[in-house]
Design a protein around this motif. Structure first.
Motif, PDB file in Angstrom:
ATOM      1  N   SER A  43       0.830  -1.192   0.000  1.00  0.00           N
ATOM      2  CA  SER A  43       0.000   0.000   0.000  1.00  0.00           C
ATOM      3  C   SER A  43       0.867   1.245   0.000  1.00  0.00           C
ATOM      4  N   ALA A  45       2.435   4.754   1.094  1.00  0.00           N
ATOM      5  CA  ALA A  45       2.646   5.414   2.374  1.00  0.00           C
ATOM      6  C   ALA A  45       2.407   6.911   2.271  1.00  0.00           C
ATOM      7  N   GLY A 172       6.615   3.055   1.177  1.00  0.00           N
ATOM      8  CA  GLY A 172       7.057   2.674   2.512  1.00  0.00           C
ATOM      9  C   GLY A 172       8.512   2.309   2.670  1.00  0.00           C
ATOM     10  N   THR A 371       7.634  15.011   1.521  1.00  0.00           N
ATOM     11  CA  THR A 371       6.540  14.071   1.290  1.00  0.00           C
ATOM     12  C   THR A 371       5.212  14.800   1.445  1.00  0.00           C
ATOM     13  N   ARG A 373       1.015  13.864   2.444  1.00  0.00           N
ATOM     14  CA  ARG A 373       0.150  12.825   2.999  1.00  0.00           C
ATOM     15  C   ARG A 373      -0.810  12.276   1.952  1.00  0.00           C
TER      16      ARG A 373
END
Length: 376
Positions: A43, A45, A172, A371, A373
């Motif tokens: 999935s 991240a 991830g 990064t 979200r």
């Protein structure tokens, strides 16, 4: 919409990076990225990740194709940046390139393909997706080039390293540095042949020794933190195509030259481990096989090396395939004077304009710099 490529192991055509295009050299099975064993499909991240990868100095004189180090400046302008973003508009498991920019060299962006099968960032990103086993998501890339093409500073490796790092972090950070290097090698083999002396330090940072290509084995060379090693990088307005520079290499080597170069490469490794800046510079200046054949192809290079040493540099050689000349110093105190002398020598001896940058040893390699979200 930008062209997309699946992360399936289909053979990609050669990269369109100017001046460095070579036929693809196929990896043997021993060099292929491992099949992803991650189940289920990993999935995301983050919604997007931006990664930076530094410039690299390959060969370091006598270490042709097996030694290299990463270099960067404080502003992180000496390297490439890639933003990887989840893109639901694309077919799952594919990569697209949404934008290519070059803030310091606007003309450069137009020369780079946005076809992910013909761009180093796209090839490496697709390899990273395969290694991760991503099947349910697609990724678009925005590449910001900080490095010139055909400069001998690992331009293609920086794009590949930043892309592989960004894609891995997007899901991830599941890949090992070794697997990230293999993803980058999928790109490198398409533009300049199967050699890891750029991509390995671009990923891992610092000094890296390629111990073996079969089996593929890397050795990180720990360098004492107290060593204030700096590099004066002088790049003339002249492209040195990697294919041309490799074609100039001798097909046979005298045993005496082989022994001398081997001893100098070993001395360079020892100097790195000992934190001996003078020893690093001396060994870098002592290549008796590759540099003598390439230097005459770069107008003014012989005079530039002499000027650097006369100005107090600890050593000087050609960075990678050139045409950048790299001089080694300890600390930055004399860097500007050495750079000025080298730039002047390129003009007086080779009639080439040149630009200079003073960089430090980059110990971090490719890293995430921002990064965002996941969207709710």
């Amino acid at each position: 919409m930008a062209a997309a490529t699946t992360a399936s192991p289909a053979t990609a055509p050669p990269s369109s990076f100017p001046s460095t295009t070579r036929p693809i050299l196929r990896l043997s099975r021993k060099f292929k990225l491992p099949a992803a064993s991650l189940s289920p499909d990993p999935s995301p991240a983050f919604q997007s990740v931006t990664a930076f990868a530094p410039a690299t100095v390959a060969n370091l004189g006598p270490g042709f194709d097996f030694l290299g180090c990463a270099v960067a400046d404080a502003s992180l302008s000496l390297g490439d940046t890639v933003t990887a973003t989840l893109d639901p508009s694309l077919p799952p498991g594919t990569v697209a390139i949404s934008a290519v920019t070059s803030p310091s060299r606007p003309h450069l962006a137009a020369r780079l393909s946005r076809d992910p099968l013909r761009n180093c960032a796209g090839i490496a990103a697709a390899a990273a997706l395969r290694a991760l086993g991503v099947r349910s998501h697609a990724v678009s890339l925005a590449l910001a080039k900080g490095l010139p093409l055909g400069s001998g500073l690992g331009s293609s490796a920086a794009s590949a390293a930043a892309a592989a790092k960004a894609v891995d972090a997007l899901f991830g950070s599941l890949l090992s540095p070794h697997d990230l290097v293999l993803a980058g090698l999928e790109s490198e083999k398409a533009v300049s042949g199967f050699h890891a002396d750029n991509i390995a330090p671009a990923i891992q940072g610092g000094f890296v020794l390629v111990r073996s290509y079969d089996p593929f084995t890397l050795v990180q060379l720990p360098c004492p933190p107290a060593l204030r090693l700096c590099f004066v990088l002088v790049t003339p307005d002249f492209e040195a195509p990697t294919a041309k520079m490799r074609a100039a290499l001798p097909k046979k080597i005298d045993i005496g030259h082989h022994v001398r170069n081997s001893s100098q490469a070993a001395a360079l490794v020892a100097a790195v481990l000992q934190g001996d800046a003078a020893g690093i510079g001396s060994a870098m200046s002592s290549d008796g096989i590759v540099e003598p054949t390439r230097a005459p192809l770069i107008p003014g290079m012989v005079a530039v090396k002499a000027a650097a040493l006369e100005a107090g540099a600890l050593g000087c050689t050609i960075s990678g395939a050139g045409p950048t000349a790299v001089a080694v110093i300890e600390g930055e105190e004399n860097g500007e004077e050495i750079a000025r002398r080298m730039v002047d020598a390129f003009w007086s001896a080779g009639k080439l304009k040149a630009t200079a940058t003073i960089a430090q040893l980059d110990r971090a390699g490719a890293r995430v710099i921002s990064t965002s979200r996941l969207l709710e």
